[in-house]
Design an enzyme around this catalytic site. Structure first.
Site: not given
Length: 336
Positions: A146, A177, A251
């Site tokens: 992402h 992910d 992230s």
């Protein structure tokens, strides 16, 4: 961040009246009256930083028109850009295509195209998002899917301050992910994964990365916590629940044990406001990381043999583990 879906309806035709668009769509007719061929035409939602794809399948002669349709959900305000054979361009901003669906581009609208960034260098005019990644092999960087999904260009900033472009395409696993980037130019030292023993609840860990870019300083941040659970949200067996605080920008960053070995990839935090609406209470510091074993399996499927070492003996300080993390952790810049 989302492209307005453009549905080609009619190729270059004489400028004339056109049929009504189907329900749920808007139609734009762009007329070329510049005196020369147009080689590119773009129509995007007003204010978008990136022009997206060229909608012309072939050059459009002067005196001709091109008709395209947009979904009604994209709204009425669009920016129009026409690029000519001599590289000049016309940019018509904030056009209300619902009120005036016919846009005429005149020779007086043409201007010299703005200078473009040199190949391999960031574009200061691009729309930017960011995240964190870490080096897992020679010229290979692991991050979250992402973080890099939908990017037109990706750059990584190394620990010594160099900005390196990633070479597409990335190898991805949408379910986990995760994304593996090719970044030539030595982005940093490889961070080894933990091979043994199994991770236990209560083990100390550190998250390392670049949270809240543009608000906090640009240097990497270290947060310390523990492994709270051996499964994630909804019993996701590929995740750990951790108490090391993470924010937007973390992230894709490494989660390390106190031997300096990677045990996970930071992936998300629980959205406290949404959960509070459901249960009437605010959850405190609930964060998740993709397990190191799952990340290693992804790398193997992508053709990379990850380095792994056993975590034995006396643990080091969080500061010392952070020094190891710093040598292989990178800031990821996504341009759209």
């Amino acid at each position: 961040m989302h492209r307005a879906a453009l549905l080609l309806a009619l190729l270059a035709t004489p400028a004339a009246a056109f049929a009504q668009a189907p329900a749920g769509e808007h139609e734009i007719q762009v007329v070329n009256r510049t005196g020369q061929d147009a080689v590119a035409l773009h129509a995007v939602r007003d204010g978008r930083a990136n022009w997206g794809q060229n909608t012309l399948p072939r050059p459009m002669p002067t005196g001709k028109a091109f008709t395209l349709r947009t979904r009604a959900q994209a709204g009425c305000r669009f920016d129009i850009r026409m690029v000519m054979a001599d590289r000049r361009e016309a940019v018509l901003r904030d056009r209300d295509i619902c009120a005036q669906p016919r846009v005429v581009v005149e020779a007086s609208d043409l201007r010299a195209a703005p200078s473009q960034p040199a190949p391999g260098t960031p574009n200061p005019r691009a729309r930017i998002s960011s995240g964190t990644g870490f080096v897992v092999g020679t010229d290979r960087v692991l991050t979250n899917q992402h973080v890099v999904g939908g990017c037109d260009r990706i750059f990584v900033r190394t620990a010594d301050g160099r900005m390196l472009p990633a070479v597409p395409p990335a190898k991805v696993d949408a379910a986990l992910d995760l994304a593996l980037l090719a970044v030539p130019g030595n982005p940093g030292e490889v961070l080894p994964f933990r091979r043994a023993p199994e991770v236990r609840r209560g083990e100390g860990v550190i998250a390392y990365g670049f949270p809240l870019p543009g608000l906090l300083s640009s240097d990497p941040k270290l947060t310390r916590g523990e492994v709270n659970g051996l499964a994630g949200l909804g019993n996701n067996a590929s995740h750990y629940q951790i108490s090391a605080e993470v924010q937007p920008g973390n992230s894709g960053g490494p989660l390390l044990d106190l031997h300096g070995h990677v045990v996970g990839v930071v992936v998300s935090k629980l959205h406290a406001q949404n959960i509070a609406k459901r249960i009437g209470d605010i959850p405190q510091n609930v964060n998740f990381a993709v397990k190191g074993d799952a990340a290693q399996a992804f790398l193997q499927r992508a053709g990379l043999a990850p380095q792994a070492e056993a975590s034995r003996g006396e643990e080091m300080s969080a500061a010392d583990a952070g020094e190891i993390a710093n040598r292989g952790t990178v800031f990821i810049r996504c341009e759209r």
